[in-house]
Design a protein around this motif. Structure first.
Motif, short mmCIF file in Angstrom:
data_model
loop_
_atom_site.label_atom_id
_atom_site.label_comp_id
_atom_site.label_asym_id
_atom_site.label_seq_id
_atom_site.Cartn_x
_atom_site.Cartn_y
_atom_site.Cartn_z
N TYR A 1 19.43 10.14 3.37
CA TYR A 1 18.40 9.79 2.10
C TYR A 1 17.17 10.29 3.45
CZ TYR A 1 22.22 6.94 0.42
OH TYR A 1 24.25 6.94 -0.21
N MET A 2 16.55 11.25 2.97
CA MET A 2 15.44 11.89 4.11
C MET A 2 14.51 12.47 3.18
SD MET A 2 17.15 13.34 7.02
CE MET A 2 16.36 13.53 8.40
N SER A 3 13.20 12.52 4.13
CA SER A 3 11.77 12.82 4.07
C SER A 3 11.76 13.95 4.47
CB SER A 3 11.06 12.00 3.03
OG SER A 3 9.74 12.48 2.00
N LEU A 4 11.63 14.86 4.31
CA LEU A 4 10.67 16.01 5.13
C LEU A 4 9.24 16.21 4.96
CD1 LEU A 4 12.76 19.04 4.38
CD2 LEU A 4 13.25 16.95 6.32
N ARG A 5 8.57 15.32 4.08
CA ARG A 5 7.11 15.01 3.66
C ARG A 5 6.59 13.69 5.02
NH1 ARG A 5 6.11 14.08 -2.29
NH2 ARG A 5 8.18 12.52 -2.60
N ASN A 6 7.45 13.59 5.66
CA ASN A 6 7.06 12.58 6.33
C ASN A 6 7.47 12.83 8.11
OD1 ASN A 6 7.04 10.37 4.15
ND2 ASN A 6 8.77 9.78 4.55
N ARG B 1 13.94 6.60 -4.47
CA ARG B 1 14.99 6.76 -3.48
C ARG B 1 13.99 6.73 -1.66
NH1 ARG B 1 11.78 11.30 -1.60
NH2 ARG B 1 13.52 12.54 -1.20
N GLY B 2 14.89 7.32 -0.40
CA GLY B 2 14.36 7.09 0.09
C GLY B 2 15.11 6.17 1.60
N ARG B 3 15.49 6.18 2.47
CA ARG B 3 16.28 5.68 3.56
C ARG B 3 15.90 4.25 3.60
NH1 ARG B 3 16.60 8.84 8.95
NH2 ARG B 3 13.77 9.15 8.43
N GLU B 4 14.52 3.75 3.35
CA GLU B 4 14.28 2.12 3.78
C GLU B 4 15.00 1.23 2.33
OE1 GLU B 4 10.77 4.43 1.73
OE2 GLU B 4 12.09 4.44 3.11
N TYR B 5 14.79 2.49 0.77
CA TYR B 5 16.07 1.53 -0.05
C TYR B 5 17.40 1.69 0.19
CZ TYR B 5 11.25 0.89 -2.41
OH TYR B 5 9.74 1.21 -2.47
N ARG B 6 17.62 2.56 0.98
CA ARG B 6 18.74 2.82 0.81
C ARG B 6 19.51 1.36 1.68
NH1 ARG B 6 18.05 5.02 -2.09
NH2 ARG B 6 18.41 2.90 -3.66
N CYS B 7 18.86 1.08 3.70
CA CYS B 7 19.24 0.48 4.24
C CYS B 7 19.17 -1.25 3.48
CB CYS B 7 18.23 0.73 5.43
SG CYS B 7 17.99 -0.41 6.54
N ALA B 8 17.84 -1.04 2.88
CA ALA B 8 17.57 -2.85 1.77
C ALA B 8 18.98 -2.75 0.81
CB ALA B 8 16.79 -3.20 1.20
N GLU B 9 19.13 -1.44 1.00
CA GLU B 9 20.41 -2.48 -0.62
C GLU B 9 21.97 -2.61 0.29
OE1 GLU B 9 22.81 0.98 -4.07
OE2 GLU B 9 20.92 1.73 -2.98
N GLU B 10 22.29 -1.42 1.22
CA GLU B 10 23.35 -1.92 1.89
C GLU B 10 23.10 -3.37 2.10
OE1 GLU B 10 26.47 -0.41 5.61
OE2 GLU B 10 24.10 0.79 4.56
N GLY C 1 0.70 -0.89 0.29
CA GLY C 1 -0.19 -0.03 0.10
C GLY C 1 1.33 1.31 -0.19
N GLY C 2 1.90 0.86 -0.74
CA GLY C 2 2.96 2.65 -0.26
C GLY C 2 3.37 2.52 0.55
N SER C 3 3.36 2.07 1.69
CA SER C 3 3.93 2.38 2.89
C SER C 3 4.62 0.99 3.47
CB SER C 3 3.14 2.32 4.22
OG SER C 3 4.18 2.71 5.58
N ILE C 4 6.63 0.99 3.14
CA ILE C 4 7.77 -0.26 3.11
C ILE C 4 8.75 0.20 4.05
CG2 ILE C 4 8.73 0.33 0.80
CD1 ILE C 4 8.87 -2.59 0.61
N SER C 5 9.02 -0.62 4.72
CA SER C 5 9.95 -0.56 5.53
C SER C 5 10.85 -1.14 4.90
CB SER C 5 9.48 -1.17 6.85
OG SER C 5 9.92 -2.24 6.77
N CYS C 6 12.34 -1.01 6.01
CA CYS C 6 13.81 -1.54 5.18
C CYS C 6 13.49 -2.93 5.38
CB CYS C 6 15.33 -1.01 5.92
SG CYS C 6 16.58 -1.85 5.25
N GLY C 7 12.42 -3.33 6.47
CA GLY C 7 12.34 -4.77 7.02
C GLY C 7 11.72 -5.58 5.99
#
Length: 506
Positions: free
Chosen positions: A500-505, A335-344, A291-297
């Motif tokens: 890798y932040m988003s100010l909208r969140n 883009r987004g911290r969750e994707y960078r976290c998962a990428e690492e 639903g558009g909300s996804i976490s690194c986990g």
């Protein structure tokens, strides 16, 4: 068409030779035939051996003049004898058996005839595609060992301790087997009968630490195994490669050719390419399921699930490589911290941490190299480190006002400053800048706006690249600006608190 032209050429040349009384003219014509033959045989050298045997027979039988036929047959035999293309010696043996062995065509001299016979008899049992001749030899303890009887890839290395070429080849072969750790058996076969020299040699060579490669030191001092005739050991060194079914797939190799051949044969197939549009659409659907909300986990869980289903359940390495490689190419585009976290996580656990899977030259080029580049990007301007000391022109916003100025990133003195690297025409960038304006406006209206409260520093990368390319280059080297907007937070001491932040969140 090519065969017909050459046939016509040979027939015409035969006619010239049959009526020519000048030896010089005949020699000149023979030279011309040799050149045409080399040109034609080179053109068909990639054809199957049976096709080339048929072509050789056709060319020889097409000659009506005995002198021309002798010359053509000898030229073809010599060409395949020294072609240098592995496996084509079979054509030379075919030509000998078909035309010379029973005297249908006589060779130019008894010496040439004897040399051709020796070559053919000593090589006919060990051609490419044949079952490797069986033989049993003794090891250093006197035990009998059957060569190529283990159901594994087998390397047969025939050598002599006093052979200079063997000394060099041994050093290269040792290095290759130690580094590549092939899942294969090496049979190092001493071709002489000096036990003292052999014992000294075995104690010093092929003491490999590579766990997958087993070494058998063997010899046959009374020559009872017939290895010379079976494998054509007229000189050393000689290297053969035999597959697990006992079929010869390499002969007359040197160490470099052996490494290349084994690398191709033992390496599993690799996907042709990664990151296709179809794979991107697939992962878009996978991650949209939340639903558009996804976490690194969530993302790392999917990566682990792929590994579990493809490797542990299906034992399908190729599918694992395709799906994981596609995910590696997909994540950096988001883009987004969750994707960078998962990428690492993906890179460390399922790519760089799986050297047993990603180990081919193709993997290094398409996956390992790309993963290492991305890891370097992810490590730039890390949280907890000081912001790079780069003087940049940008727009500084806070509750106290807005101003355009050039300032070192380390001298942004607000309690917290969000640095937004953006470009013109970027819709997401405009959304983040609007969110930043709302954040400052809310702080101002709440009455909590302090001179050193929240600040926003806008860096237009298009403008920087146009007005000061040197600064743009410094920024590109210091930060991961592959996807914009890129937002990082620093405190009043210039310590990075997030990226890798988003100010909208917020």
């Amino acid at each position: 068409m090519r065969r017909g032209l050459l046939h016509l050429f040979l027939c015409c040349t035969a006619a010239v030779l049959s009526i020519s009384s000048a030896a010089a003219e005949a020699d000149s014509s023979v030279t011309g035939i040799d050149e045409k033959l080399k040109e034609y045989l080179s053109a068909i050298r990639t054809e199957p051996v049976n096709v080339q045997c048929g072509e050789a027979d056709f060319l020889i039988s097409a000659c009506t003049d005995s002198l021309v036929r002798q010359n053509v047959a000898e030229s073809i035999f010599r060409y395949y004898l020294s072609s240098g293309v592995m496996g084509l010696e079979a054509v030379a043996i075919h030509v000998y058996d078909r035309w010379f062995r029973d005297g249908t065509i006589k060779m130019g001299s008894p010496e040439e005839s004897l040399a051709a016979r020796i070559f053919s008899e000593f090589n006919r049992q060990s051609l490419i595609g044949m079952k490797a001749p069986g033989m049993s030899l003794r090891d250093t303890s006197g035990n009998t060992v059957t060569v190529c009887g283990t159901g594994r890839w087998s390397i047969l290395y025939f050598y002599d301790t006093g052979c200079p070429a063997c000394i060099a080849e041994t050093a290269m072969l040792e290095n290759i087997l130690e580094n590549d750790n092939f899942d294969a058996d090496l049979y190092a076969i001493y071709t002489q009968d000096n036990k003292e020299k052999w014992t000294e040699w075995t104690s010093a060579h092929f003491r490999l630490s590579a766990g997958n490669t087993r070494v058998f030191h063997l010899w046959d001092p009374d020559m009872s195994s017939g290895f010379q005739m079976k494998y054509g050991i007229l000189e050393t060194p000689r290297i053969f490669l035999v597959d697990p079914d006992g079929i010869i797939c390499g002969r007359g190799l040197d160490s470099a050719a052996l490494e290349e051949l084994l690398g191709r044969l033992l390496s599993p197939p690799s996907p042709e390419y990664y990151g296709s549009e179809a794979s991107a659409r697939f992962y878009d659907r996978v991650f949209a399921a939340d639903g558009g909300s996804i976490s690194c986990g969530d993302i790392t869980g999917i990566a682990d699930h792929i590994a579990e289903r493809t490797l542990e359940d299906a034992h399908d390495t190729l599918l694992f490589k395709q799906m994981t490689g596609d995910l590696l190419y997909y994540l950096p585009t988001k883009r987004g911290r969750e994707y960078r976290c998962a990428e690492e996580y993906l890179i460390k656990r399922h790519i760089l941490g799986r050297g047993d899977i990603w180990h081919t030259p193709d993997d290094s080029l398409k996956v390992i190299g790309f993963a290492e580049i991305n890891m370097e990007l992810l490590g730039r301007a890390a949280a907890g480190s000081r912001i790079p000391d780069i003087k940049v022109r940008g727009t500084l916003k806070s509750a106290s006002g807005t101003k355009v100025r050039e300032i070192s990133l380390r001298k942004l003195r607000n309690d917290r400053t969000f640095i937004i690297f953006h470009t013109a025409g970027c819709e997401i960038c405009r959304g983040e800048i609007a969110a930043a304006d709302s954040l400052i406006a809310a702080e101002r209206m709440s009455g909590k706006g302090r001179p050193r409260g929240t600040g926003v520093f806008l860096v237009d990368m298009d403008e920087i690249a146009g007005s000061c390319p040197e600064t743009a280059s410094l920024l590109l080297d210091a930060f991961d600006l592959t996807v914009l907007p890129y937002i990082t937070e620093v405190d009043r001491k210039g310590i990075i608190r997030g990226k890798y932040m988003s100010l909208r969140n917020l």
